[in-house]
Design an enzyme around this catalytic site. Structure first.
Site, PDB file in Angstrom:
ATOM      1  N   ASP A 173      -9.347   2.144   0.851  1.00 42.78           N
ATOM      2  CA  ASP A 173     -10.141   2.944  -0.542  1.00 42.78           C
ATOM      3  C   ASP A 173      -9.790   2.150  -1.538  1.00 42.78           C
ATOM      4  O   ASP A 173      -9.817   1.997  -2.777  1.00 42.78           O
ATOM      5  CB  ASP A 173      -9.213   3.754  -0.470  1.00 42.78           C
ATOM      6  CG  ASP A 173      -7.767   4.133  -0.595  1.00 42.78           C
ATOM      7  OD1 ASP A 173      -7.053   2.611  -0.609  1.00 42.78           O
ATOM      8  OD2 ASP A 173      -6.469   5.130  -1.165  1.00 42.78           O
ATOM      9  N   TYR A 251      -4.049  -6.074  -4.249  1.00 37.04           N
ATOM     10  CA  TYR A 251      -2.602  -7.064  -3.134  1.00 37.04           C
ATOM     11  C   TYR A 251      -3.059  -8.196  -3.282  1.00 37.04           C
ATOM     12  O   TYR A 251      -2.609  -9.138  -2.279  1.00 37.04           O
ATOM     13  CB  TYR A 251      -3.955  -6.426  -1.972  1.00 37.04           C
ATOM     14  CG  TYR A 251      -2.802  -5.015  -1.195  1.00 37.04           C
ATOM     15  CD1 TYR A 251      -1.740  -5.266  -0.861  1.00 37.04           C
ATOM     16  CD2 TYR A 251      -3.648  -3.956  -1.692  1.00 37.04           C
ATOM     17  CE1 TYR A 251      -0.907  -3.704  -0.165  1.00 37.04           C
ATOM     18  CE2 TYR A 251      -3.581  -2.719  -1.826  1.00 37.04           C
ATOM     19  CZ  TYR A 251      -2.491  -2.380  -0.448  1.00 37.04           C
ATOM     20  OH  TYR A 251      -1.823  -0.910  -0.434  1.00 37.04           O
TER      21      TYR A 251
END
Length: 459
Positions: A173, A251
């Site tokens: 996602d 990330y």
């Protein structure tokens, strides 16, 4: 169509079920039966109670849902007759995640579950199970499509693809969330925007935001207030985003601000709980309370889900100066919607453009054909076909190729049982700064996870 969910007692399964219930109101809803499989009966019973409360609410509003749900206790029985397999397992459970974090922190490096040392450890113990699942699918349900959400998603999808070929698609996602936030920052409807995104799972960049016939990303990068209005803009800062000329996946904070991320995580570990320990506590309380009060299972689950969303990547947001999550990102609508979109596109042969993880097949220059990449794909009845994208910038390509090389060493270690290959994986990772540290990590994880000695029996 029958959907089998592996990891059916997992905490996020109700999100998938909720999406399927909503979709069942359509006459052409593809999924009519859900089969749950999990090796933890306690967790499965608690999640089953949540699903039943969701079904109660659906009955009250719309009548009996045309979506059957049942449980199977054996893997092959769960797979037999399936049209779609959704893999969302966690080998070692949340307790394993805590060990991934703690062993890494003890060695002085980041231990996030998909990034760096923790991700390598998680991959080493997950690949043998994921490959066995792929072989079981090939044996029992060879016509089924597999949707992988098991982390590290890119690595696991590539290992499963060596058995299942293009009949496995990895989902995440993060790209859709990034694109959605970027579009909203410009006042655009995310559903009408087209995203140029490329990289690996948890390691990609939004390089174009196309709407109204032109790329609106330069407008966003030039607008200080707009950049400051959404999470990635605040995480990375306007100056760095302009230097990149792109929006990084969240990330990438672990790579671009590695020192700050480690300091934030280490500070938490010394004075409080790691992210894994937070989740262990949250979920332990939920599963216990749901077993005692099944009539309140949905309420308990939703409260825990909201707490989990509010604390997602909290260390990174604290390192960036206390970035708060947006309310719109706390409601779900992420990976379960991607999974549903894949299932609809395949089952109904409805061509849909989605950012998913598939074998490269020449789409992203600089990586070989079998490397699983995260890029826009055309998904229809024949599966997911990657669309050709522009090459990554040299600094992006260098990082992607290094991390892909680490993935390949992890796969080699599991395939051959070689501790040397595992050592190379740790040592080659950009977030591990020393071969000595790599050896410490390998020894630490072998001690923390005794079963790894069976996976890696050779020098």
């Amino acid at each position: 169509m029958r959907l089998t969910i592996l990891g059916g007692g997992g905490f996020r399964v109700p999100l998938v079920h909720r999406a399927l219930l909503a979709d069942s109101l359509r006459a052409d809803a593809p999924v009519t039966e859900v089969v749950l499989f999990d090796d933890d009966p306690r967790r499965l019973a608690a999640i089953g109670a949540v699903l039943e409360r969701q079904r109660d609410a659906h009955r009250a509003a719309h009548g009996e849902p045309p979506l059957a749900v049942r449980v199977e206790s054996g893997l092959e029985a769960a797979l037999r007759g399936s049209d779609m397999v959704f893999s969302a397992i966690r080998v070692g459970g949340t307790a394993g995640r805590v060990l991934d974090e703690r062993v890494a922190l003890a060695a002085g490096v980041l231990g996030q579950e998909t990034v760096g040392a923790g991700g390598i450890s998680y991959g080493l113990r997950t690949l043998p199970v994921a490959v066995e699942i792929a072989r079981a699918v090939e044996r029992v349900a060879p016509e089924a499509w597999t949707i992988n959400f098991t982390n590290p998603a890119g690595l696991v999808t590539e290992a499963m693809a060596r058995v299942l070929g293009d009949r496995v698609v990895g989902i995440c996602d993060s790209p859709v969330g990034l694109g959605r936030r970027a579009a909203r920052a410009l006042g655009l409807d995310p559903a009408r925007a087209r995203f140029d995104y490329a990289g690996l799972n948890h390691l990609g960049w939004l390089r174009g935001l196309h709407a109204d016939g032109r790329d609106r990303l330069p407008d966003l990068l030039a607008d200080e207030a707009a950049l400051d209005s959404f999470e990635e803009g605040r995480l990375f800062g306007a100056a760095w985003l302009r230097a990149l000329g792109a929006l990084p996946n969240e990330y990438l904070h672990y790579y671009y601000l590695a020192r700050e991320s480690l300091a934030a995580v280490a500070g938490t570990a010394d004075g409080g709980r790691t992210r894994g320990e937070q989740i262990v506590e949250q979920q332990r309380d939920f599963y216990r309370a749901a077993a005692e009060h099944p009539e309140r299972a949905y309420e308990l689950w939703d409260r825990t889900r909201l707490e989990r969303e509010e604390t997602y990547m909290a260390d990174n947001r604290r390192a960036a100066g206390g970035v708060r999550r947006e309310a719109a990102d706390l409601d779900g609508g992420g990976y379960e919607q991607v999974a549903l979109a894949v299932m609809r596109a395949v089952a109904r042969d409805e061509p849909t453009r989605l950012i998913v993880n598939v074998r490269n097949r020449g789409a992203l220059p600089g990586l070989d054909a079998d490397a699983v990449v995260e890029v826009p794909c055309l998904v229809d009845g024949s599966g997911a076909r990657p669309l050709a994208v522009d090459p990554l910038a040299p600094h992006q390509a260098a990082l992607v190729q290094t991390v892909k090389a680490v993935d390949r060493e992890v796969m080699e270690a599991v395939r051959t049982g070689s501790r040397t290959a595992a050592l190379r994986a740790f040592a080659a990772h950009p977030l591990v700064d020393s071969v000595t540290t790599a050896r410490t990590l390998l020894d630490g994880y072998l001690g923390a996870f005794p079963a790894l000695a069976r996976t890696l029996p050779r020098p």
